[in-house]
Design a protein around this motif. Structure first.
Motif, mmCIF file in Angstrom:
data_model
loop_
_atom_site.group_PDB
_atom_site.id
_atom_site.type_symbol
_atom_site.label_atom_id
_atom_site.label_comp_id
_atom_site.label_asym_id
_atom_site.label_seq_id
_atom_site.Cartn_x
_atom_site.Cartn_y
_atom_site.Cartn_z
ATOM 1 N N LYS A 126 0.816 -1.209 0.000
ATOM 2 C CA LYS A 126 0.000 0.000 0.000
ATOM 3 C C LYS A 126 0.855 1.266 0.000
ATOM 4 O O LYS A 126 1.830 1.377 0.736
ATOM 5 C CB LYS A 126 -0.923 0.027 1.223
ATOM 6 C CG LYS A 126 -1.955 -1.091 1.257
ATOM 7 C CD LYS A 126 -2.949 -0.944 0.098
ATOM 8 C CE LYS A 126 -4.023 -2.023 0.171
ATOM 9 N NZ LYS A 126 -4.986 -1.901 -0.966
ATOM 10 N N ALA A 127 0.435 2.212 -0.842
ATOM 11 C CA ALA A 127 0.997 3.564 -0.815
ATOM 12 C C ALA A 127 0.088 4.437 0.026
ATOM 13 O O ALA A 127 -1.141 4.244 0.051
ATOM 14 C CB ALA A 127 1.123 4.121 -2.229
ATOM 15 N N LYS A 128 0.670 5.415 0.736
ATOM 16 C CA LYS A 128 -0.108 6.275 1.632
ATOM 17 C C LYS A 128 0.173 7.745 1.341
ATOM 18 O O LYS A 128 1.340 8.146 1.237
ATOM 19 C CB LYS A 128 0.246 5.977 3.094
ATOM 20 C CG LYS A 128 0.019 4.541 3.545
ATOM 21 C CD LYS A 128 -1.469 4.226 3.655
ATOM 22 C CE LYS A 128 -1.693 2.812 4.200
ATOM 23 N NZ LYS A 128 -1.317 2.668 5.608
ATOM 24 N N ARG A 129 -0.906 8.522 1.227
ATOM 25 C CA ARG A 129 -0.737 9.962 1.093
ATOM 26 C C ARG A 129 -0.412 10.544 2.467
ATOM 27 O O ARG A 129 -1.174 10.393 3.421
ATOM 28 C CB ARG A 129 -1.990 10.623 0.549
ATOM 29 C CG ARG A 129 -1.778 12.110 0.228
ATOM 30 C CD ARG A 129 -3.055 12.909 0.276
ATOM 31 N NE ARG A 129 -4.119 12.317 -0.518
ATOM 32 C CZ ARG A 129 -5.413 12.538 -0.280
ATOM 33 N NH1 ARG A 129 -5.792 13.282 0.740
ATOM 34 N NH2 ARG A 129 -6.326 11.974 -1.039
ATOM 35 N N LEU A 130 0.726 11.219 2.561
ATOM 36 C CA LEU A 130 1.169 11.793 3.828
ATOM 37 C C LEU A 130 0.740 13.246 3.973
ATOM 38 O O LEU A 130 0.520 13.716 5.086
ATOM 39 C CB LEU A 130 2.692 11.691 3.946
ATOM 40 C CG LEU A 130 3.266 10.275 3.846
ATOM 41 C CD1 LEU A 130 4.785 10.310 3.980
ATOM 42 C CD2 LEU A 130 2.668 9.362 4.910
ATOM 43 N N ARG A 131 0.655 13.954 2.864
ATOM 44 C CA ARG A 131 0.173 15.334 2.886
ATOM 45 C C ARG A 131 -0.418 15.652 1.519
ATOM 46 O O ARG A 131 -0.080 15.030 0.521
ATOM 47 C CB ARG A 131 1.279 16.322 3.241
ATOM 48 C CG ARG A 131 2.504 16.289 2.365
ATOM 49 C CD ARG A 131 3.440 17.439 2.697
ATOM 50 N NE ARG A 131 2.895 18.714 2.246
ATOM 51 C CZ ARG A 131 3.261 19.895 2.718
ATOM 52 N NH1 ARG A 131 4.181 19.975 3.676
ATOM 53 N NH2 ARG A 131 2.746 21.016 2.248
ATOM 54 N N ASP A 132 -1.323 16.619 1.484
ATOM 55 C CA ASP A 132 -1.994 16.995 0.244
ATOM 56 C C ASP A 132 -1.429 18.305 -0.275
ATOM 57 O O ASP A 132 -0.784 19.064 0.468
ATOM 58 C CB ASP A 132 -3.500 17.115 0.465
ATOM 59 C CG ASP A 132 -4.300 16.799 -0.783
ATOM 60 O OD1 ASP A 132 -3.673 16.605 -1.855
ATOM 61 O OD2 ASP A 132 -5.537 16.748 -0.712
ATOM 62 N N GLY A 133 -1.673 18.571 -1.556
ATOM 63 C CA GLY A 133 -1.185 19.790 -2.166
ATOM 64 C C GLY A 133 -1.728 19.941 -3.566
ATOM 65 O O GLY A 133 -2.054 18.947 -4.224
ATOM 66 N N ALA A 134 -1.821 21.184 -4.045
ATOM 67 C CA ALA A 134 -2.491 21.472 -5.307
ATOM 68 C C ALA A 134 -1.551 21.631 -6.495
ATOM 69 O O ALA A 134 -1.993 21.543 -7.645
ATOM 70 C CB ALA A 134 -3.324 22.749 -5.162
ATOM 71 N N ASP A 135 -0.264 21.881 -6.264
ATOM 72 C CA ASP A 135 0.640 22.202 -7.371
ATOM 73 C C ASP A 135 1.527 21.036 -7.802
ATOM 74 O O ASP A 135 1.803 20.867 -8.988
ATOM 75 C CB ASP A 135 1.545 23.384 -6.980
ATOM 76 C CG ASP A 135 0.749 24.623 -6.640
ATOM 77 O OD1 ASP A 135 -0.189 24.953 -7.400
ATOM 78 O OD2 ASP A 135 1.042 25.255 -5.604
ATOM 79 N N VAL A 136 1.993 20.260 -6.839
ATOM 80 C CA VAL A 136 2.944 19.179 -7.107
ATOM 81 C C VAL A 136 2.501 17.929 -6.360
ATOM 82 O O VAL A 136 2.045 18.003 -5.213
ATOM 83 C CB VAL A 136 4.373 19.564 -6.650
ATOM 84 C CG1 VAL A 136 5.338 18.399 -6.854
ATOM 85 C CG2 VAL A 136 4.867 20.806 -7.389
#
Length: 341
Positions: free
Chosen positions: A209-219
């Motif tokens: 499993k891959a996990k999103r650690l933080r979100d962001g709009a540009d990269v």
């Protein structure tokens, strides 16, 4: 990590300066660390798993397996400087119902013992856990010890699962998870005083499993291993410049979590940067790119990786900056790629 030389006066003896070329630690100054998470994690697991045994090829101290050897001397096997024998013995123990954890340096497993791993372990799909220190550019020894091609080598091996953990928390979670997995596993090991990074992100290791650690709009950074550590710090610095970065940590390289990668790639129009402590040939970058193309996606994709070359010897901070995997270089390259648009 550089230090200022001691001034020499007429009354003071000349102090012999040392180099950090031999130091494998990748912890930044002042960064929280935990000692030997693999060694301590294996000891803890072995308390309830009498089938677990540990083997090494003269590198117990340098793969943190000496901790297991001290706790369970009757379940530890010192094979000497004989990596092919190490892997063959691990295969034999697995056939007899044991759960072998075999440790060495990544270059020795990938290059010196490849055929023995392929024929004795992978072809038979035996539950041998191959745990290897000095992955990628985590040593200054030079090409003889820098395993910049290990993921490429093991990705091509059928039945082999590949794990590239980010920090001590990842390793502590991976040890029991790979013990439960019924087939062979190759785990890239961070040893000694290992940084603690993922405690800030409500993270728990899950095999595959891959996990999103933080979100962001540009990269969107998709990363593994110590490059997850680096892109998390880069994302914090880029925030100050008004650049919003998401980080998707993919500790399992094979099998790749294609579903999560596609979902993140589809969420918004972002520059996608794959970051890894491995050659640009055959690693996470190529795996992600192939998954995207096979599923009809063609995002703006860039790659932070080591070059297709034999790398220099020297101090790690210098080498990381030279080859583009330091935080400073990641920030610089990200800004440049964004400005291309």
């Amino acid at each position: 990590m550089s230090t200022k030389p001691t001034p020499v006066t007429a009354d003071a003896p000349k102090k012999r300066l040392t180099t950090s070329a031999m130091i494998a630690s990748i912890a930044a100054e002042g960064q929280a660390t935990r000692p030997a998470p693999f060694g301590h994690g294996l000891v803890k697991l072995a308390e309830s798993r009498p089938d677990i045994v540990g083997l090494t090829a003269d590198l117990g101290k340098y793969t943190d397996l000496h901790i297991f050897a001290k706790a369970y001397p009757d379940r530890f096997y010192q094979m000497g400087m004989a990596e092919q024998l190490l892997m063959s013995t691990a295969a034999g123990l697995a056939r007899e119902g044991f759960m072998p954890f075999a440790t060495t340096y990544a270059v020795f497993a990938a290059r010196r013992a490849y055929d023995f791993i392929a024929m004795a372990i992978a072809e038979e799909n035996l539950p041998v856990k191959i745990v290897c220190a000095l992955p990628g550019l985590t040593t200054g020894y030079g090409p003889s010890h820098q395993a910049t091609d290990d993921i490429a080598i093991f990705r091509a091996m059928p039945n082999m699962t590949i794990i590239d953990p980010c920090d001590a928390i990842d390793i502590e979670g991976a040890v029991p998870a790979i013990a439960e997995y019924p087939g062979p596993v190759y785990l890239r090991l961070l040893r000694g005083q290992v940084p603690v990074v993922l405690d800030e992100y409500d993270y728990q290791f899950e095999l595959g499993k891959a996990k999103r650690l933080r979100d962001g709009a540009d990269v969107l950074f998709i990363s593994s291993g110590i490059l997850t550590m680096r892109v998390l710090e880069a994302a914090k610095r880029l925030d100050k410049d008004g650049i919003s970065c998401a980080v998707l940590h993919s500790p399992t390289i094979k099998p790749l979590d294609v579903e999560t990668i596609l979902a993140e790639a589809d969420r918004m129009d972002r520059l996608l940067i794959v970051a890894e402590n491995h050659s640009e040939i055959g690693g996470l970058g190529e795996a992600v790119a192939l998954a995207l193309l096979k599923n009809g996606r063609a995002p703006r994709l860039r790659h932070v990786a080591l070059p297709d070359a034999f790398l220099d010897a020297g101090a790690l901070p210098t080498l990381h900056d030279r080859y583009g995997i330091s935080v400073e270089r990641i920030c610089e390259r990200t800004k440049g790629w964004l400005n291309e648009d």
